[in-house]
Design a protein around this motif. Structure first.
Motif, mmCIF file in Angstrom:
data_model
loop_
_atom_site.group_PDB
_atom_site.id
_atom_site.type_symbol
_atom_site.label_atom_id
_atom_site.label_comp_id
_atom_site.label_asym_id
_atom_site.label_seq_id
_atom_site.Cartn_x
_atom_site.Cartn_y
_atom_site.Cartn_z
ATOM 1 N N SER A 57 -10.369 5.985 -19.126
ATOM 2 C CA SER A 57 -11.158 7.095 -19.664
ATOM 3 C C SER A 57 -12.034 7.765 -18.607
ATOM 4 O O SER A 57 -12.521 8.862 -18.814
ATOM 5 C CB SER A 57 -12.034 6.606 -20.815
ATOM 6 N N ARG A 58 -12.218 7.125 -17.472
ATOM 7 C CA ARG A 58 -13.075 7.697 -16.424
ATOM 8 C C ARG A 58 -12.277 8.422 -15.345
ATOM 9 O O ARG A 58 -12.788 8.692 -14.269
ATOM 10 C CB ARG A 58 -13.925 6.596 -15.796
ATOM 11 N N THR A 59 -10.991 8.720 -15.636
ATOM 12 C CA THR A 59 -10.166 9.414 -14.647
ATOM 13 C C THR A 59 -9.598 10.703 -15.223
ATOM 14 O O THR A 59 -9.367 10.816 -16.428
ATOM 15 C CB THR A 59 -8.999 8.533 -14.162
ATOM 16 N N LEU A 60 -9.365 11.669 -14.344
ATOM 17 C CA LEU A 60 -8.710 12.934 -14.686
ATOM 18 C C LEU A 60 -7.720 13.267 -13.581
ATOM 19 O O LEU A 60 -7.861 12.812 -12.454
ATOM 20 C CB LEU A 60 -9.732 14.072 -14.778
ATOM 21 N N GLY A 61 -6.742 14.103 -13.891
ATOM 22 C CA GLY A 61 -5.804 14.547 -12.878
ATOM 23 C C GLY A 61 -4.617 13.633 -12.684
ATOM 24 O O GLY A 61 -3.883 13.769 -11.721
ATOM 25 N N SER A 65 4.351 13.235 -11.404
ATOM 26 C CA SER A 65 4.524 13.803 -10.054
ATOM 27 C C SER A 65 3.238 13.820 -9.233
ATOM 28 O O SER A 65 3.259 14.228 -8.084
ATOM 29 C CB SER A 65 5.106 15.217 -10.096
ATOM 30 N N ALA A 66 2.123 13.389 -9.811
ATOM 31 C CA ALA A 66 0.856 13.364 -9.071
ATOM 32 C C ALA A 66 0.815 12.171 -8.118
ATOM 33 O O ALA A 66 1.430 11.141 -8.356
ATOM 34 C CB ALA A 66 -0.325 13.289 -10.034
ATOM 35 N N THR A 67 0.085 12.339 -7.040
ATOM 36 C CA THR A 67 -0.212 11.241 -6.123
ATOM 37 C C THR A 67 -1.583 10.728 -6.514
ATOM 38 O O THR A 67 -2.525 11.510 -6.626
ATOM 39 C CB THR A 67 -0.201 11.740 -4.663
ATOM 40 N N VAL A 68 -1.687 9.425 -6.753
ATOM 41 C CA VAL A 68 -2.920 8.852 -7.283
ATOM 42 C C VAL A 68 -3.387 7.644 -6.479
ATOM 43 O O VAL A 68 -2.570 6.891 -5.958
ATOM 44 C CB VAL A 68 -2.747 8.441 -8.767
ATOM 45 N N PRO A 69 -4.707 7.446 -6.391
ATOM 46 C CA PRO A 69 -5.236 6.246 -5.740
ATOM 47 C C PRO A 69 -5.210 5.066 -6.716
ATOM 48 O O PRO A 69 -5.557 5.208 -7.880
ATOM 49 C CB PRO A 69 -6.661 6.641 -5.382
ATOM 50 N N LEU A 70 -4.771 3.929 -6.218
ATOM 51 C CA LEU A 70 -4.681 2.719 -7.031
ATOM 52 C C LEU A 70 -5.411 1.571 -6.359
ATOM 53 O O LEU A 70 -5.601 1.571 -5.143
ATOM 54 C CB LEU A 70 -3.215 2.294 -7.196
ATOM 55 N N LEU A 71 -5.772 0.595 -7.160
ATOM 56 C CA LEU A 71 -6.204 -0.704 -6.664
ATOM 57 C C LEU A 71 -5.141 -1.690 -7.121
ATOM 58 O O LEU A 71 -4.810 -1.749 -8.307
ATOM 59 C CB LEU A 71 -7.570 -1.082 -7.231
ATOM 60 N N VAL A 72 -4.574 -2.433 -6.176
ATOM 61 C CA VAL A 72 -3.477 -3.354 -6.473
ATOM 62 C C VAL A 72 -3.936 -4.773 -6.182
ATOM 63 O O VAL A 72 -4.562 -5.040 -5.150
ATOM 64 C CB VAL A 72 -2.235 -3.002 -5.617
ATOM 65 N N SER A 73 -3.609 -5.679 -7.105
ATOM 66 C CA SER A 73 -3.973 -7.093 -6.920
ATOM 67 C C SER A 73 -3.319 -7.624 -5.650
ATOM 68 O O SER A 73 -2.268 -7.131 -5.228
ATOM 69 C CB SER A 73 -3.547 -7.909 -8.138
ATOM 70 N N PRO A 74 -3.919 -8.647 -5.036
ATOM 71 C CA PRO A 74 -3.361 -9.196 -3.798
ATOM 72 C C PRO A 74 -1.899 -9.630 -3.909
ATOM 73 O O PRO A 74 -1.145 -9.515 -2.950
ATOM 74 C CB PRO A 74 -4.270 -10.383 -3.488
ATOM 75 N N ASP A 75 -1.487 -10.094 -5.100
ATOM 76 C CA ASP A 75 -0.086 -10.505 -5.275
ATOM 77 C C ASP A 75 0.829 -9.326 -5.598
ATOM 78 O O ASP A 75 2.043 -9.477 -5.670
ATOM 79 C CB ASP A 75 0.042 -11.591 -6.337
ATOM 80 N N GLY A 76 0.254 -8.139 -5.811
ATOM 81 C CA GLY A 76 1.034 -6.932 -6.070
ATOM 82 C C GLY A 76 1.620 -6.833 -7.457
ATOM 83 O O GLY A 76 2.449 -5.980 -7.723
ATOM 84 N N ARG A 83 -10.743 4.397 -10.134
ATOM 85 C CA ARG A 83 -11.569 5.418 -10.764
ATOM 86 C C ARG A 83 -12.794 5.799 -9.946
ATOM 87 O O ARG A 83 -13.476 6.754 -10.286
ATOM 88 C CB ARG A 83 -11.965 4.984 -12.166
ATOM 89 N N SER A 84 -13.076 5.102 -8.870
ATOM 90 C CA SER A 84 -14.193 5.495 -8.004
ATOM 91 C C SER A 84 -13.764 6.549 -6.977
ATOM 92 O O SER A 84 -14.610 7.161 -6.330
ATOM 93 C CB SER A 84 -14.769 4.280 -7.287
ATOM 94 N N ASP A 85 -12.461 6.779 -6.829
ATOM 95 C CA ASP A 85 -11.956 7.766 -5.871
ATOM 96 C C ASP A 85 -12.239 9.181 -6.398
ATOM 97 O O ASP A 85 -11.885 9.498 -7.533
ATOM 98 C CB ASP A 85 -10.455 7.570 -5.672
#
Length: 111
Positions: A57-61, A65-76, A83-85
């Protein structure tokens, strides 16, 4: 989940860039619905992966086809939208759109 708790929980997760491949409406509870996205990215170990990432709920855009910033767990094996980006942070997106609208409007007065 508060911003501080979100950062604490994901403190060891790796920041990567993903590409949204597809989306669908995903039923979470009884009548609540969220968007679910298939996001393709490169895992911390270098392998390509696709995972389902639920809307935040804290993200837009976030769109197909969008390029988005993610946080991925160490095991992937798990991923969430970063959402802080400022690229997808709802507060920053709205602020940037408002600023762009004001600049466009003022530019029309000067022409």
């Amino acid at each position: 989940m508060s911003p501080m708790f979100f950062r604490f929980i994901h403190r060891k997760w790796v920041k990567v860039t993903g590409h949204v491949v597809d989306s669908r409406l995903h039923s979470v509870r009884n009548s609540d619905a969220k968007w679910a996205y298939i996001v393709q990215f490169v895992r911390p170990n270098g392998q390509k992966a696709k995972l389902e990432v639920l809307e935040d709920s804290r993200t837009l855009g976030v769109a197909v086809s969008a390029t988005v910033p993610l946080l991925v767990s160490p095991d992937g094996k798990r991923a969430v939208f970063d959402r802080s980006d400022p690229q997808i942070n709802a507060v920053e997106v709205v602020k940037n759109r408002k600023k762009a609208d004001e600049e466009r409007f003022r530019g029309q007065l000067e022409n």
